[in-house]
Design a protein around this motif. Structure first.
Motif, PDB file in Angstrom:
ATOM      1  N   ALA A 224      44.749  64.013 -63.182  1.00  0.00           N
ATOM      2  CA  ALA A 224      44.545  64.311 -61.771  1.00  0.00           C
ATOM      3  C   ALA A 224      45.129  63.209 -60.887  1.00  0.00           C
ATOM      4  O   ALA A 224      45.746  63.495 -59.849  1.00  0.00           O
ATOM      5  CB  ALA A 224      43.052  64.487 -61.493  1.00  0.00           C
ATOM      6  N   ALA A 228      48.120  63.669 -58.192  1.00  0.00           N
ATOM      7  CA  ALA A 228      48.015  63.221 -56.804  1.00  0.00           C
ATOM      8  C   ALA A 228      49.197  62.339 -56.425  1.00  0.00           C
ATOM      9  O   ALA A 228      49.693  62.401 -55.290  1.00  0.00           O
ATOM     10  CB  ALA A 228      46.699  62.464 -56.605  1.00  0.00           C
ATOM     11  N   THR A 233      48.158  67.950 -54.897  1.00  0.00           N
ATOM     12  CA  THR A 233      46.754  68.143 -54.565  1.00  0.00           C
ATOM     13  C   THR A 233      46.631  69.195 -53.475  1.00  0.00           C
ATOM     14  O   THR A 233      47.526  69.347 -52.642  1.00  0.00           O
ATOM     15  CB  THR A 233      46.095  66.836 -54.087  1.00  0.00           C
ATOM     16  OG1 THR A 233      46.869  66.285 -53.007  1.00  0.00           O
ATOM     17  CG2 THR A 233      46.023  65.827 -55.223  1.00  0.00           C
ATOM     18  N   SER A 234      45.504  69.899 -53.488  1.00  0.00           N
ATOM     19  CA  SER A 234      45.310  70.995 -52.536  1.00  0.00           C
ATOM     20  C   SER A 234      44.854  70.492 -51.175  1.00  0.00           C
ATOM     21  O   SER A 234      44.848  71.248 -50.207  1.00  0.00           O
ATOM     22  CB  SER A 234      44.288  71.997 -53.092  1.00  0.00           C
ATOM     23  OG  SER A 234      43.066  71.347 -53.414  1.00  0.00           O
ATOM     24  N   ILE A 237      44.288  63.140 -50.381  1.00  0.00           N
ATOM     25  CA  ILE A 237      43.411  62.226 -51.093  1.00  0.00           C
ATOM     26  C   ILE A 237      43.283  60.950 -50.269  1.00  0.00           C
ATOM     27  O   ILE A 237      44.279  60.281 -49.981  1.00  0.00           O
ATOM     28  CB  ILE A 237      43.971  61.911 -52.493  1.00  0.00           C
ATOM     29  CG1 ILE A 237      44.150  63.206 -53.292  1.00  0.00           C
ATOM     30  CG2 ILE A 237      43.059  60.950 -53.222  1.00  0.00           C
ATOM     31  CD1 ILE A 237      42.906  64.037 -53.450  1.00  0.00           C
ATOM     32  N   PHE A 243      38.646  59.502 -55.575  1.00  0.00           N
ATOM     33  CA  PHE A 243      39.227  60.687 -56.200  1.00  0.00           C
ATOM     34  C   PHE A 243      39.000  60.657 -57.715  1.00  0.00           C
ATOM     35  O   PHE A 243      38.755  61.688 -58.337  1.00  0.00           O
ATOM     36  CB  PHE A 243      40.723  60.773 -55.889  1.00  0.00           C
ATOM     37  CG  PHE A 243      41.388  62.000 -56.459  1.00  0.00           C
ATOM     38  CD1 PHE A 243      40.915  63.265 -56.181  1.00  0.00           C
ATOM     39  CD2 PHE A 243      42.504  61.881 -57.282  1.00  0.00           C
ATOM     40  CE1 PHE A 243      41.528  64.401 -56.706  1.00  0.00           C
ATOM     41  CE2 PHE A 243      43.124  62.994 -57.816  1.00  0.00           C
ATOM     42  CZ  PHE A 243      42.635  64.266 -57.529  1.00  0.00           C
ATOM     43  N   SER A 247      37.143  63.511 -59.807  1.00  0.00           N
ATOM     44  CA  SER A 247      37.757  64.142 -60.977  1.00  0.00           C
ATOM     45  C   SER A 247      36.852  64.033 -62.196  1.00  0.00           C
ATOM     46  O   SER A 247      36.762  64.964 -63.008  1.00  0.00           O
ATOM     47  CB  SER A 247      39.117  63.508 -61.261  1.00  0.00           C
ATOM     48  OG  SER A 247      39.997  63.689 -60.166  1.00  0.00           O
ATOM     49  N   SER A 295      40.531  69.735 -56.326  1.00  0.00           N
ATOM     50  CA  SER A 295      41.487  69.229 -55.323  1.00  0.00           C
ATOM     51  C   SER A 295      42.927  69.241 -55.819  1.00  0.00           C
ATOM     52  O   SER A 295      43.797  68.619 -55.215  1.00  0.00           O
ATOM     53  CB  SER A 295      41.121  67.814 -54.849  1.00  0.00           C
ATOM     54  OG  SER A 295      39.899  67.819 -54.160  1.00  0.00           O
ATOM     55  N   LEU A 296      43.205  69.929 -56.932  1.00  0.00           N
ATOM     56  CA  LEU A 296      44.566  70.032 -57.451  1.00  0.00           C
ATOM     57  C   LEU A 296      45.185  71.358 -57.062  1.00  0.00           C
ATOM     58  O   LEU A 296      44.492  72.367 -56.851  1.00  0.00           O
ATOM     59  CB  LEU A 296      44.579  69.890 -58.971  1.00  0.00           C
ATOM     60  CG  LEU A 296      44.150  68.556 -59.560  1.00  0.00           C
ATOM     61  CD1 LEU A 296      44.442  68.534 -61.054  1.00  0.00           C
ATOM     62  CD2 LEU A 296      44.843  67.385 -58.876  1.00  0.00           C
ATOM     63  N   THR A 297      46.512  71.364 -56.980  1.00  0.00           N
ATOM     64  CA  THR A 297      47.230  72.607 -56.726  1.00  0.00           C
ATOM     65  C   THR A 297      47.196  73.497 -57.962  1.00  0.00           C
ATOM     66  O   THR A 297      46.919  73.040 -59.086  1.00  0.00           O
ATOM     67  CB  THR A 297      48.693  72.322 -56.365  1.00  0.00           C
ATOM     68  OG1 THR A 297      49.335  71.711 -57.498  1.00  0.00           O
ATOM     69  CG2 THR A 297      48.807  71.402 -55.156  1.00  0.00           C
TER      70      THR A 297
END
Length: 504
Positions: A224, A228, A233-234, A237, A243, A247, A295-297
């Motif tokens: 993760a 980033a 990340t969606s 951060i 973060f 995670s 929070s990841l794509t």
């Protein structure tokens, strides 16, 4: 050779000593001639200076990576994580050296550097967890006696496989009556069973897959952090450390669902995704549902849960580094044909180049009939990993044994956020197993930095590491470091430590 190190208004006159000492067993039988480089300076008060023994890991690595990259008075100036003017990185004065704080001895295990076994021993006889530790112990005992340093505060500093070597060596030295002040575990793999990828590759059996879910969850926070770094990340951060905690919480919360995919994930990382039938991976719907909590794509999540290793699937057309996930090369780069890890390519040739010029000039040492072995790749395939009746080393019992013999032993664990070889969350979980030992209150600190396996290559991380290490040597609490009580609890299937056994 006599030199001077300066930093601001501080000037330290120091001596480099390069050569060999013979490691002999308790009966006086010679085992190996060990090559080393020592950096020493005169004490300024009545108390002797601390003395720290450094070594890398592998197994099969010399200590050149730590010696030329970390805290010696000179270092190779890499542009990590960029390639810059590769492979021509200069040797520069190291403003972040620890020479003002501790003397340093960099050790090359047998079969690396210029170290060799002494007959009737052979290098191969010494290539194993237990004989290796015995030789390291015996070299340290020899160095202390030869240089009248038994009264110095003594430290061990091990990187990578050097960290389990340190746990085992700490117990071996304490059992032999050599009392340590502290140990530093950098980029650690403390329990090989806790990394199902390594365990399966080494044992070549399904037995290594026992902790596959722990492995998937343990690697996730590192992946993760790397995602980033590549803006996968969606949402933005704000803080690297926070973060990482997020995670870790995500991986812990989804642990039961991760179980469904762990076997396929480990096999995909090994490169045999179909070994036990068709891979089982999360559906697109499941991955989409994880975007907010992780929070990841979606691309990053698909890259992690893939039939290809993550280093090849996070960024299409790009290979990212295992030792440092921030280092990357396009798939078409010809250098990848000889070495699949861009972060290894980043330093291998530059360090080789510098070593060739540094030894005769700066160190004043020549070995015209020998070749310095930076990394002995044949050792890994021949290494006997067995330890304490198990096929792989789990060195938490050794660490517990050393602390039991010496309750004042200081332990520092240093971790890089972008290190895919020894993920920081796995190290936290392994050290947390000590929480299960009743009445234990060890002096353990755990800190974190941006950077990969060789954290000190990063120009932001290295000064921070130095600052924390100076605090550590001076018995001060390191700012923001975790303690044993503040670590996340160990995984439920990996929470016992076992009984410490005194080393022979």
């Amino acid at each position: 050779m006599h030199h001077q190190w300066t930093s601001g208004k501080t000037a330290i006159n120091y001596v480099t000593t390069t050569g060999h000492l013979t490691a002999s067993d308790a009966r006086g039988n010679p085992e190996a001639t060990i090559s080393y480089v020592a950096y020493t300076a005169p004490a300024t008060g009545k108390q002797p200076r601390p003395l720290t023994f450094f070594y890398n890991g592998g197994p099969g690595s010399s200590s050149v990576w730590l010696r030329l990259g970390s805290f010696a008075p000179t270092r190779v100036a890499t542009p990590d994580p960029m390639f810059g003017n590769w492979p021509n990185y200069p040797l520069v004065d190291n403003a972040d050296s620890l020479i003002d704080t501790t003397d340093m001895v960099f050790i090359d295990p047998p079969g690396t550097g210029l170290s060799e076994a002494i007959l009737p021993n052979t290098n191969r006889n010494l290539w194993g967890s237990d004989p290796d530790v015995n030789v390291i112990r015996d070299f340290i005992i020899r160095y202390l006696a030869t240089n009248n340093r038994s009264g110095s505060p003594i430290y061990l500093y091990g990187e990578s496989y050097g960290a389990p070597r340190t746990d085992m060596a700490a117990l071996a030295l304490e059992s032999a009556g050599v009392h340590l002040t502290g140990i530093v575990l950098q980029s650690s793999i403390l329990n090989y069973f806790a990394d199902a990828i390594e365990a399966t590759l080494i044992t070549r059996s399904a037995a290594g897959l026992k902790l596959d879910t722990d492995t998937l969850a343990g690697h996730y926070p590192t992946y993760a952090e790397i995602a980033a770094y590549y803006n996968q990340t969606s949402r933005p951060i704000q803080h690297q450390g926070l973060f990482a905690l997020q995670s870790e919480a995500f991986a812990t919360g989804e642990y039961d669902r991760f179980k469904n995919y762990a076997l396929s994930w480990v096999l995909s990382e090994i490169g045999t995704p179909n070994a036990f039938g068709a891979p089982v991976l999360p559906s697109t719907q499941t991955l989409e549902s994880w975007q907010w909590s992780s929070s990841l794509t979606l691309q990053a999540l698909q890259g992690y849960f893939s039939v290809k290793p993550f280093v090849a699937s996070l960024l299409p057309g790009t290979i990212i580094g295992r030792y440092d996930g921030r280092v990357s090369l396009p798939n078409s780069d010809p250098r990848l044909q000889a070495d699949s890890d861009p972060s290894d390519i980043l330093i291998a040739q530059p360090f080789t180049n510098v070593l060739a010029t540094q030894m005769p000039s700066y160190l004043g040492y020549t070995a015209p009939n020998a070749t310095y072995v930076l990394l002995n790749n044949s050792i890994m395939g021949l290494w006997d990993f067995s330890h304490e009746g198990q096929p792989l080393p789990d060195t938490l019992p050794d660490l517990l044994g050393a602390i039991t013999l010496n309750p004042k032993l200081k332990v520092l664990s240093e971790n890089g956020y972008h290190d895919l070889a020894t993920p920081f969350f796995t190290t936290e979980k392994e050290l947390a197993r000590l929480q299960t030992v009743s009445g234990l209150n060890p002096n353990i600190q755990i800190n974190f930095f941006q950077g990969g396996h060789m954290i000190y290559l990063d120009d932001v991380a290295r000064p921070q590491m130095r600052s924390d290490l100076v605090d550590y040597y001076h018995d001060r609490k390191i700012p923001l470091a975790l303690s044993l009580s503040t670590l996340p609890a160990p995984w439920m299937d990996d929470d016992s430590v076992g009984t410490p056994v005194a080393s022979e």
